[in-house]
Design a protein around this motif. Structure first.
Motif: not given
Length: 796
Positions: A337-338, A373, A543, A546-547, A551
């Motif tokens: 991650t991210p 993503l 967040e 970056e998922n 989110t």
């Protein structure tokens, strides 16, 4: 007390009753004896249990409950809530075992552990908090030096017997040893049962072990490594006695790790694998690479993702260019991650290898990341490349996984429900893992609206994954069952499945995913503060990683919570963010993204009809293409909301009729109740009093039956507007109704737990609520009470 009780039922809670001074205790007893007509109850915690209450109040009004140790799941949540730490399962098990399930001890042990490197204590007793250690050392310090030595030896062994102590201390007289151990047993420090020595509490063992110096421990472990008969235990002692490079010891630990893995002891296998890596000489880079990769895999299987990342990093550092580097980078990417960083690692791995099978796996990983993503087109494209590469090899499982992921991403991109592709994938790999073809198949079956079919698949998958020890699979199937139960209106059971998945977070592909399901279930039950807290934690994690998918889900929960409270501006703001993330990416299929109708309701309530119209048109276009029952039912309902706001009540009524017809194919009672609520409100506006009463009463009873109190109150408000009060009925949830039905048929709590796939504790807790709601006191009264309430229960 009487003044307080005059306002409503009153509960007096007295903790640690044994510490009350006698005058205060007499005042409490005096009052409780005289409160015979008031609705007053008392809950009293006492250690040791007091026998005085039967004398004071009479035996018939006393209910006693022994408070046992915390369960593993409860301990996990306690540590997470109090300390903000989510322990991996192996460490959690050790804390649970050492603390004996005592919450205070567990908190203190974990605080102490957080101040040290966890790997310093792998295979050794956990470090005790300073104050507690001093207390226990004082207790042990009263014993003779010779006895303390024996306890130290016993603490270093998993199940020490008398002959084990004699093996280490050959000069000891057996009869004298018996006498010494009996004295220690009388002191309450150990227990002797069938020749096995057990400490009265695990922390006494930790204290006995920590009292010795490091050199004393090393000497003892070195001796035990060549003395004990069990090869796995001998290897454990060897690992604890070896602190520097030692090729022979490393090879021994390799074998021990393989043996432990073969018998399913993944945590022990991980311990030995990491110890083998630690003792590998630095001038053996091939061995370092191989052992780092093995240790990372086994540590991940044991449930410690954080440590697995570190080990895969070690493998990357030791890898040669080419396939070795590609493999190490891939393993690291799978935990990275991210997600943008994970993609970069995969792209780097592709440059390192020309092996088709390895490239196929890399493309599968890229596809999964692309989906999270929000790039469904890229996910589908890379899945096709993974299938092409796997088709040329002889790895059936690799091809099956690639096909399943292709079918999954194709569905999400609006390409339909490809049963033919799933059938082929399952024929190639019928395992029950988290990312197995069957797992993908069950999830898409659920998203396509075939909920009963999906439930049967997921229950089988969970049973098989549990049996085979695939804890990553167990975590995934609990998550999907949580979402399924939420859709089917079983919110309490959904929360239970989500909690089980959260407990296994270190095994999960997406550790924070269960949070949004749990939060949505809490919001449906009216537990808004808890839902907000859970969803905000899930949103922050999504967040950070970056998922995009997670989110969106957590934004939906926050928006729905505000909609439930009637805060339409707040709901619109959260849901607008979700739509802006979702619509450009998943614009041809909704799947499990169920937030658009909520945004339409908020926009209509705020008079923003043009924006609402745009979203309805989108839903109708997708519904016409996919023919999903949820999209059709909620799309027609949303169209009706706009039509009604524009004054076209006849057309709105027709759209709601279409929606209710689609609900016949949709076993989602919460959605049905919302449609009936809107229909009843429209019928009230059209002066159709009888029809409105019928629709709103049905909505009210559905909401009540699911425990959705805020939404039930909305139905009551509408009924009040037409001068009708809803008939009060015992509001048993679907889970409670199923449990009540089975209990009335004579099933035991354990049998009910097995049939409904819940814990026995859940059954017991629900029965308590059921008795209270139905106004009964025993299982024997259940059948009559259910008949009287008109509850015909069908257990699904």
């Amino acid at each position: 007390i009487r003044k307080l009780a005059s306002r409503g039922p009153l509960l007096l809670a007295i903790d640690d009753y044994q510490w009350l001074d006698r005058p205060t205790a007499r005042v409490v007893e005096f009052a409780l004896r005289r409160l015979t007509t008031e609705t007053v109850r008392a809950i009293v915690a006492s250690r040791p249990p007091s026998a005085d209450w039967e004398r004071i109040l009479g035996r018939d009004v006393i209910t006693r409950m022994a408070v046992g140790p915390l369960s593993l799941s409860a301990l996990y949540h306690l540590l997470y809530e109090r300390l903000g730490v989510a322990l991996g399962r192996p460490t959690l098990l050790r804390v649970h075992e050492t603390s004996g399930g005592n919450p205070f001890y567990a908190l203190e042990l974990t605080r102490e552990l957080l101040e040290h490197r966890e790997d310093e204590y792998r295979g050794r007793p956990l470090p005790l908090p300073e104050g507690l250690n001093e207390l226990l050392q004082r207790r042990l310090g009263r014993l003779p030096v010779r006895t303390r030595r024996l306890l130290f030896i016993a603490a270093a062994m998993p199940s020490p017997r008398l002959e084990d102590l004699l093996m280490v201390e050959p000069d000891t007289n057996a009869a004298k040893l018996d006498d010494e151990l009996e004295q220690v047993e009388r002191a309450g420090i150990i227990e002797l049962k069938e020749g096995v020595i057990r400490f009265a509490h695990p922390m006494l063992a930790a204290a006995a072990y920590s009292a010795a110096t490091r050199s004393e421990r090393d000497r003892l472990h070195s001796l035990l490594a060549v003395s004990v008969a069990d090869p796995e235990e001998a290897s454990r002692h060897l690992s604890l006695a070896t602190h520097g490079p030692d090729s022979k010891a490393a090879a021994n630990l390799d074998e021990a790790s393989a043996r432990a893995l073969a018998r399913g002891a993944t945590d022990v296998a991980a311990l030995f694998a990491e110890q083998a890596l630690r003792t590998t000489p630095v001038d053996h880079p091939e061995d370092i690479y191989r052992r780092a990769l093995i240790a990372g895999d086994r540590t991940l299987s044991a449930g410690n993702q954080t440590r697995a990342r570190e080990l895969f990093d070690r493998a990357v550092m030791a890898a040669n260019p080419g396939d070795q580097m590609a493999t190490a980078l891939l393993r690291r990417a799978e935990l990275a991650t991210p997600l943008g960083y994970a993609t970069a690692l995969c792209e780097q791995a592709l440059l390192e290898t020309e092996d088709a099978a390895l490239q196929s796996r890399i493309y599968r990983t890229i596809g999964g990341i692309a989906y999270a993503l929000g790039d469904v087109a890229a996910a589908e494209r890379t899945a096709r490349e993974a299938v092409r590469l796997a088709e040329g090899g002889d790895d059936r499982s690799a091809l099956g996984l690639a096909l399943a992921e292709l079918a999954h991403w194709t569905f999400c991109g609006g390409g339909g429900y490809r049963e033919d592709v799933f059938d082929r994938a399952v024929s190639l790999d019928a395992s029950a893992g988290a990312i197995s073809p069957r797992s993908h198949y069950a999830k898409i079956t659920m998203d396509a609206g075939h909920l009963d079919n999906a439930k049967a698949q997921l229950v089988r998958l969970l049973e098989e994954a549990t049996f085979t020890g695939s804890l990553q699979g167990v975590a995934a199937h609990h998550l999907h069952l949580a979402q399924l139960m939420m859709w089917m209106g079983n919110f309490a059971l959904a929360i239970e499945h989500a909690d089980e998945s959260l407990l296994l977070h270190e095994y999960a592909v997406q550790p924070s995913a269960p949070r949004h399901v749990k939060a949505m279930s809490q919001a449906c039950l009216g537990q808004i503060d808890s839902a907000r807290s859970e969803a905000k934690a899930g949103l922050a994690e999504a967040e950070r990683s970056e998922n995009v998918l997670l989110t969106i889900y957590n934004l939906h929960v926050l928006g729905f919570a505000e909609l439930s409270l009637g805060n339409h501006p707040g709901a619109r703001d959260y849901l607008d963010r979700a739509i802006k993330l979702h619509r450009p990416r998943w614009n041809r299929e909704f799947g499990d993204a169920h937030f658009v109708p909520d945004q339409i309701e908020s926009l209509v309530a705020l008079g923003e009809l043009d924006q609402a119209e745009d979203l309805v048109v989108w839903m109708e276009e997708v519904g016409a293409t996919t023919r999903r029952p949820w999209t059709l039912a909620t799309g027609s309902r949303s169209r009706a909301v706009i039509l009604a706001a524009r004054g076209s009540t006849d057309e709105a009524d027709q759209a709601l009729g279409d929606s209710l017809a689609h609900h016949d194919d949709l076993p989602m009672p919460f959605e049905l109740a919302r449609t009936l609520l809107i229909h009843g409100s429209l019928q009230r506006r059209r002066k159709q009093r009888a029809a409105a009463t019928e629709s709103l009463s049905q909505a009210h009873q559905l909401f009540l039956g699911m425990g959705a109190t805020l939404w039930a109150a909305k139905a009551v408000t509408e009924l009040d507007r037409i001068g009708v009060r809803s008939r009060a009925q015992p509001a048993l949830t679907p889970v409670e109704r199923n449990i009540a039905s089975l209990a009335s048929q004579g099933h035991s709590n354990r049998e009910i737990a097995d049939l409904l796939f819940v814990s026995r504790k859940t059954v017991e807790s629900n029965l308590t609520h059921i008795y209270r709601k139905l106004g009964i006191r025993s299982r024997a009264q259940l059948g009559a009470a259910l008949d009287q309430a008109g509850m015909k229960v069908v257990v699904k």
